[in-house]
Design a protein around this motif. Structure first.
Motif, PDB file in Angstrom:
ATOM      1  N   GLY A  95       0.830  -1.196   0.000  1.00  0.00           N
ATOM      2  CA  GLY A  95       0.000   0.000   0.000  1.00  0.00           C
ATOM      3  C   GLY A  95       0.863   1.244   0.000  1.00  0.00           C
ATOM      4  O   GLY A  95       2.090   1.196  -0.167  1.00  0.00           O
ATOM      5  N   ALA A  96       0.236   2.366   0.175  1.00  0.00           N
ATOM      6  CA  ALA A  96       0.936   3.652   0.227  1.00  0.00           C
ATOM      7  C   ALA A  96       0.173   4.570   1.167  1.00  0.00           C
ATOM      8  O   ALA A  96      -1.060   4.533   1.235  1.00  0.00           O
ATOM      9  CB  ALA A  96       1.051   4.276  -1.160  1.00  0.00           C
ATOM     10  N   GLU A  97       0.924   5.360   1.900  1.00  0.00           N
ATOM     11  CA  GLU A  97       0.308   6.291   2.837  1.00  0.00           C
ATOM     12  C   GLU A  97       1.142   7.555   2.918  1.00  0.00           C
ATOM     13  O   GLU A  97       2.339   7.558   2.595  1.00  0.00           O
ATOM     14  CB  GLU A  97       0.170   5.650   4.220  1.00  0.00           C
ATOM     15  CG  GLU A  97       1.469   5.153   4.800  1.00  0.00           C
ATOM     16  CD  GLU A  97       1.289   4.397   6.101  1.00  0.00           C
ATOM     17  OE1 GLU A  97       2.262   4.338   6.875  1.00  0.00           O
ATOM     18  OE2 GLU A  97       0.181   3.877   6.336  1.00  0.00           O
ATOM     19  N   ILE A  98       0.511   8.615   3.336  1.00  0.00           N
ATOM     20  CA  ILE A  98       1.193   9.906   3.498  1.00  0.00           C
ATOM     21  C   ILE A  98       1.202  10.253   4.978  1.00  0.00           C
ATOM     22  O   ILE A  98       0.141  10.494   5.567  1.00  0.00           O
ATOM     23  CB  ILE A  98       0.490  11.012   2.683  1.00  0.00           C
ATOM     24  CG1 ILE A  98       0.523  10.661   1.182  1.00  0.00           C
ATOM     25  CG2 ILE A  98       1.161  12.356   2.928  1.00  0.00           C
ATOM     26  CD1 ILE A  98      -0.188  11.681   0.308  1.00  0.00           C
ATOM     27  N   ASN A  99       2.382  10.231   5.561  1.00  0.00           N
ATOM     28  CA  ASN A  99       2.556  10.580   6.971  1.00  0.00           C
ATOM     29  C   ASN A  99       3.545  11.738   7.060  1.00  0.00           C
ATOM     30  O   ASN A  99       4.746  11.569   6.835  1.00  0.00           O
ATOM     31  CB  ASN A  99       3.079   9.381   7.774  1.00  0.00           C
ATOM     32  CG  ASN A  99       2.058   8.264   7.859  1.00  0.00           C
ATOM     33  OD1 ASN A  99       0.865   8.518   7.963  1.00  0.00           O
ATOM     34  ND2 ASN A  99       2.531   7.026   7.807  1.00  0.00           N
ATOM     35  N   ARG A 102       7.825  13.408   7.998  1.00  0.00           N
ATOM     36  CA  ARG A 102       8.499  12.115   8.048  1.00  0.00           C
ATOM     37  C   ARG A 102       9.995  12.305   8.237  1.00  0.00           C
ATOM     38  O   ARG A 102      10.571  13.303   7.801  1.00  0.00           O
ATOM     39  CB  ARG A 102       8.220  11.302   6.794  1.00  0.00           C
ATOM     40  CG  ARG A 102       8.504  12.010   5.481  1.00  0.00           C
ATOM     41  CD  ARG A 102       8.185  11.099   4.331  1.00  0.00           C
ATOM     42  NE  ARG A 102       8.174  11.799   3.055  1.00  0.00           N
ATOM     43  CZ  ARG A 102       8.041  11.204   1.881  1.00  0.00           C
ATOM     44  NH1 ARG A 102       7.917   9.889   1.833  1.00  0.00           N
ATOM     45  NH2 ARG A 102       8.035  11.894   0.760  1.00  0.00           N
ATOM     46  N   GLU A 539       4.516  10.014  -0.847  1.00  0.00           N
ATOM     47  CA  GLU A 539       3.977   8.814  -0.222  1.00  0.00           C
ATOM     48  C   GLU A 539       5.088   7.901   0.293  1.00  0.00           C
ATOM     49  O   GLU A 539       6.190   7.863  -0.259  1.00  0.00           O
ATOM     50  CB  GLU A 539       3.105   8.037  -1.207  1.00  0.00           C
ATOM     51  CG  GLU A 539       1.856   8.762  -1.647  1.00  0.00           C
ATOM     52  CD  GLU A 539       1.024   7.928  -2.599  1.00  0.00           C
ATOM     53  OE1 GLU A 539      -0.200   8.129  -2.645  1.00  0.00           O
ATOM     54  OE2 GLU A 539       1.606   7.067  -3.288  1.00  0.00           O
ATOM     55  N   THR A 540       4.752   7.190   1.335  1.00  0.00           N
ATOM     56  CA  THR A 540       5.610   6.122   1.845  1.00  0.00           C
ATOM     57  C   THR A 540       4.960   4.793   1.503  1.00  0.00           C
ATOM     58  O   THR A 540       3.857   4.491   1.964  1.00  0.00           O
ATOM     59  CB  THR A 540       5.794   6.233   3.368  1.00  0.00           C
ATOM     60  OG1 THR A 540       6.434   7.461   3.678  1.00  0.00           O
ATOM     61  CG2 THR A 540       6.648   5.079   3.888  1.00  0.00           C
ATOM     62  N   ARG A 541       5.624   4.030   0.672  1.00  0.00           N
ATOM     63  CA  ARG A 541       5.087   2.725   0.307  1.00  0.00           C
ATOM     64  C   ARG A 541       5.257   1.750   1.472  1.00  0.00           C
ATOM     65  O   ARG A 541       6.260   1.808   2.196  1.00  0.00           O
ATOM     66  CB  ARG A 541       5.787   2.192  -0.942  1.00  0.00           C
ATOM     67  CG  ARG A 541       5.442   2.975  -2.204  1.00  0.00           C
ATOM     68  CD  ARG A 541       6.255   2.499  -3.386  1.00  0.00           C
ATOM     69  NE  ARG A 541       7.673   2.801  -3.219  1.00  0.00           N
ATOM     70  CZ  ARG A 541       8.612   2.474  -4.099  1.00  0.00           C
ATOM     71  NH1 ARG A 541       8.281   1.819  -5.200  1.00  0.00           N
ATOM     72  NH2 ARG A 541       9.868   2.789  -3.881  1.00  0.00           N
ATOM     73  N   THR A 542       4.310   0.879   1.622  1.00  0.00           N
ATOM     74  CA  THR A 542       4.351  -0.088   2.720  1.00  0.00           C
ATOM     75  C   THR A 542       4.275  -1.507   2.165  1.00  0.00           C
ATOM     76  O   THR A 542       3.524  -1.769   1.219  1.00  0.00           O
ATOM     77  CB  THR A 542       3.194   0.133   3.708  1.00  0.00           C
ATOM     78  OG1 THR A 542       1.944   0.019   3.008  1.00  0.00           O
ATOM     79  CG2 THR A 542       3.287   1.507   4.346  1.00  0.00           C
TER      80      THR A 542
END
Length: 641
Positions: A95-99, A102, A539-542
C-alpha cells in the motif's frame, strides 16, 4: 398358606412388567445392530444411508465403493491442506500512505581516498626512517626496489611486495610521462607534458605488453594487488593515526543546507571505515532530538552538500577514481559504503531522489524468519554495537551487520587474524589478534597463508552466515533515482568560485595559484562535488507481511473438502457423537444386567432372597396378603419341620 405361595409365584411370571424388562440377548448383540442400522438410515452423511436403504447387494457394493473413494480423496486433500498450513506461508500487503512530517534518512559521505598523501608522509616519517634502516640491514644480500608507480621490481630469490609510507608517496609523486589535454587560458585545448600519479605496473614501465588470452589465472590484477599492498600498510597504523591522515569534514565541507536552514560540521558524526578512512554521517541517531524531519518533497526541501575532495592529495594506489561515496540509510543503522554506496563525481551536480518503503516482516516459524528479539540479536550478532571508533553510535541489528560479524568471527577463529576489510569483532580481546596480511609475492604470484585462509573462509562460510542471519523485522528502505548535470554552468562559474572562497579557508589557499577563469573552472570541476538528496515522492510505500494461511482458513478448507467428497457437516459430527453416546448407554445397560446371581446355599434369610427375586408388583402383593391374613403368615414362618 402353602397353596398361596405357588399361586403367587405363578402370578409373578405372568405380570406384564416382567415382559417389558426382559433381558436382551447379549450374545447375539441384536440391540447394537438395530441401533447402528437406525443411525445409518437417518445420518446426514449421504453415502451411509444409501448403503443401509439399498435392497440389493450390487447397490450396497456400489455405494460402499463410492464412500471409500470419497474417503480416500478427503484424506489426500486434508493432508495437502495441513501441509500448507505448517509451511507457514506469508502474504504481503502493499500500500501507500502519506505521513507528514516524516523522518529524513541518514546520509553518509566518504572521500574515495582513505588518506591524504601529505598527511601520510608527515605522520609516518619517523617510523619510515626506522623501517628503512632495518630493511636495509635485513636485505644486504637481497635488494627490492620500488618502481615509480609504487610496484616492487623484485630481484631477490624470495620476493615479496611491500608498501610503506615512502612507497605511497613515490606512487603519487614520481612523474610518469604522459600526454594530457588541458584547457589553456586562451581558446581550446593544448597538448602538454603533464606528470600524474596514476598506477602503472612494472610490466608497463618496462615496455612489455600483456596478452589477455594467455594470462595466468593466478595473476592478481593490478588494482587488487595495490589494494592488498595498501591495506597491509594501512592496518599497521593506530586508529588515531588513521583518523589524522584521513580527510576531515572541516576541510571537505564547503556548503551545507537542509531545506531552508543551514547546517554545519556539528551536524555530522564521524566513524572510521577500513577502506575509505574517515566517513561522516548527517542525521545520525546521536540523540532523538537531533533527528531531522521534512514536510514536503522536492530538491528545495532536501539536503544540499558541496564538498571539496582535493584530488591532488589522493593516494592513487587505492583511489583510482575521484569523487565521494554516498550511502542513504536509517539513522539507527550502520552504513556500508563499499557495498551499497553511490559514487558521486566531481564537476557534477548529482540529484538523488528517494522513494521511501516501509517493510514489516514476520518472525519464526514464518518464512520471513526475522529477528524479533533485538536485544539478543544486538548482543550476539552485532559487533558494531561495541565499536566506538568503527561505527556510528546506537546502531541496531541488521542482516548485513550480522553477516559481517559472522564472517569476521569465523575468520578470527580459523585464521587467527582479523580481516583487513572489517573492524575487529572484539576490541577488548587480550592480546589483540593481528590483521591478516596479504604479502603478495610477485614471482610465485601468490599471497600469504593468512590471505589464503581469509579467502577460503569467505568462500566457504558466506552461505552459512547468510542463511543463519535473520532479517530485521522492521526496516525503512530508500530507493534512489540518480540524475546528474554539469556543474557549475559557464554563467555560474564566477559565483561558484566566490562561494567556495568564502566558506572554506583550505580551498581559498589552494585556489590562490589559479589566476585565470579557466584555471579556476578546472579546479572546481576537478575537486568540487555538488550533492542534493531529497524525497521524490510524498507517499511512503508499505510492504507488510501477514499470515498467509490462518487457522480459520485451515478449518474452512477442511470443511469444504469433507463436505464435497463425503457430504459431512458440523451437524453430522453431533450425530456421530449422539450415536457414540447411545452405544455407551446400551453397553452399560447390558453390563448391569449380566451381574452374577446369588448361589442357592446362601445364608441370607428366605425373605431377603425372595425380595430380590420378586418384582415390585409381587412385593406389593405379598404386603397386601400380610395385611389381610397376618396369623396365617406368622404360622407359616414359624412352622416346625
Amino acid at each position: 398358606c402353602s397353596n398361596f405361595l405357588p399361586n403367587t409365584m405363578t402370578t409373578e411370571k405372568k405380570t406384564p412388567t416382567d415382559e417389558e424388562h426382559k433381558e436382551p440377548d447379549a450374545k447375539t448383540g441384536n440391540s447394537f445392530l438395530e441401533l447402528a442400522s437406525s443411525w445409518g438410515s437417518n445420518i446426514g452423511m449421504h453415502g451411509i444411508p444409501n448403503i443401509t436403504r439399498s435392497s440389493s447387494v450390487a447397490k450396497k457394493f456400489l455405494w460402499t465403493l463410492l464412500l471409500l473413494a470419497g474417503l480416500c480423496l478427503t484424506v489426500v486433500q486434508i493432508k495437502s491442506i495441513v501441509d500448507k498450513y505448517y509451511s507457514y506461508p506469508i502474504a504481503v500487503a502493499r500500500g501507500a500512505e502519506i505521513n507528514l512530517p516524516r523522518e529524513f534518512p541518514a546520509v553518509t559521505v566518504c572521500n574515495q581516498s582513505p588518506a591524504r598523501k601529505s598527511k601520510v608522509q608527515s605522520a609516518t616519517s619517523t617510523s619510515t626512517s626506522t623501517t628503512e634502516t632495518s630493511n636495509a640491514t635485513a636485505n644486504s644480500t637481497s635488494t627490492t626496489t620500488m618502481s615509480p608507480a609504487g610496484y616492487s621490481n623484485v630481484t631477490s630469490s624470495t620476493p615479496t611486495s611491500t608498501m610503506n609510507s615512502s612507497t605511497i608517496i613515490a606512487a603519487n609523486s614520481t612523474p610518469a610521462p604522459s600526454k594530457r589535454k588541458k584547457r589553456s587560458a586562451g581558446s581550446g585545448y593544448k597538448d602538454e607534458e603533464d606528470s600524474y600519479s596514476g598506477l602503472t605496473s612494472s610490466m608497463y614501465s618496462s615496455g612489455t605488453t600483456r596478452n589477455l588470452s594467455t594470462m595466468d589465472s593466478k595473476t592478481v590484477p593490478d588494482s587488487v594487488r595495490m589494494t592488498y599492498m595498501f591495506l597491509d600498510f594501512y592496518n599497521t597504523l593506530d586508529d588515531d593515526v588513521k583518523t589524522e591522515i584521513g580527510y576531515q569534514i572541516s576541510d571537505m565541507l564547503v556548503d551545507c543546507s537542509m531545506g531552508t536552514s543551514y547546517c554545519s560540521v556539528s551536524n555530522f558524526t564521524r566513524f572510521l571505515h577500513p577502506m575509505y578512512g574517515n566517513c561522516y554521517t548527517f542525521n545520525a541517531a546521536v540523540t532523538n532530538s537531533s533527528r531531522v524531519s521534512v514536510k514536503q518533497q522536492g530538491p528545495l526541501f532536501g539536503l544540499t552538500l558541496t564538498l571539496y575532495i582535493d584530488q591532488s592529495d589522493y593516494v592513487s594506489t587505492v583511489a583510482q577514481s575521484a569523487g565521494a561515496v554516498v550511502v542513504l540509510h536509517e539513522p539507527t543503522t550502520q552504513p556500508f559504503p563499499e557495498e551499497s554506496g553511490i559514487r558521486v563525481s566531481p564537476g557534477r551536480e548529482t540529484y538523488i531522489g528517494m522513494k521511501q518503503t516501509y517493510k514489516k516482516l514476520l518472525g519464526s516459524p514464518y518464512s520471513d524468519n526475522c529477528a524479533i528479539d533485538y536485544k539478543t540479536a544486538n548482543k550476539k550478532y552485532n559487533m558494531y554495537r561495541s565499536l566506538d571508533e568503527w561505527a556510528l553510535p546506537k546502531v541496531n541489528y541488521t542482516k548485513m551487520v550480522c553477516l559481517k560479524t559472522c564472517i569476521q568471527r569465523k575468520t578470527e577463529s580459523r585464521c587467527n587474524c582479523s580481516s583487513p576489510k572489517l573492524p575487529p569483532s572484539n576490541i577488548t580481546r587480550t592480546p589483540a589478534l593481528p590483521i591478516c596480511k596479504y604479502s603478495y609475492n610477485s614471482t610465485s604470484k601468490s599471497v600469504s597463508q593468512e590471505a589464503e585462509c581469509l579467502h577460503a573462509v569467505q568462500e566457504s562460510e558466506f552461505e552459512t552466515c547468510r542463511s543463519g542471519c535473520q532479517s530485521q523485522c522492521e526496516e525503512m528502505q530508500y530507493d534512489a533515482s540518480i540524475s546528474m548535470a554539469a556543474w557549475p554552468s559557464m554563467g555560474y562559474e564566477s559565483d561558484a568560485f566566490h562561494q567556495v572562497m568564502m566558506y572554506n579557508p583550505i580551498v581559498r589557499t589552494q585556489m590562490d595559484g589559479h589566476k585565470t577563469d579557466d584555471s579556476k573552472a578546472d579546479f572546481i570541476s576537478q575537486n568540487m562535488v555538488k550533492l542534493i538528496v531529497f524525497f521524490a515522492d510524498p507517499e511512503t510505500r508499505t510492504e507488510i507481511s501477514t499470515k498467509g494461511y490462518e487457522i480459520t482458513d485451515l478449518l474452512s478448507d477442511m470443511g469444504g473438502q469433507v463436505g464435497l467428497w463425503l457430504g459431512l457437516s458440523v451437524l453430522t459430527l453431533f450425530e456421530l457423537i449422539e450415536m457414540l453416546l447411545d452405544f455407551v448407554v446400551l453397553a452399560a445397560s447390558k453390563a448391569a444386567l449380566r451381574q452374577p446371581k446369588l448361589p442357592r446355599d446362601s445364608k441370607q434369610p428366605p425373605t431377603e432372597n425372595l425380595d430380590k427375586k420378586l418384582s415390585m408388583e409381587m412385593k406389593n402383593s405379598i404386603r397386601f396378603n400380610k395385611q389381610q391374613n397376618p396369623a396365617m403368615w406368622v404360622d407359616e414362618k414359624h412352622r416346625q419341620p
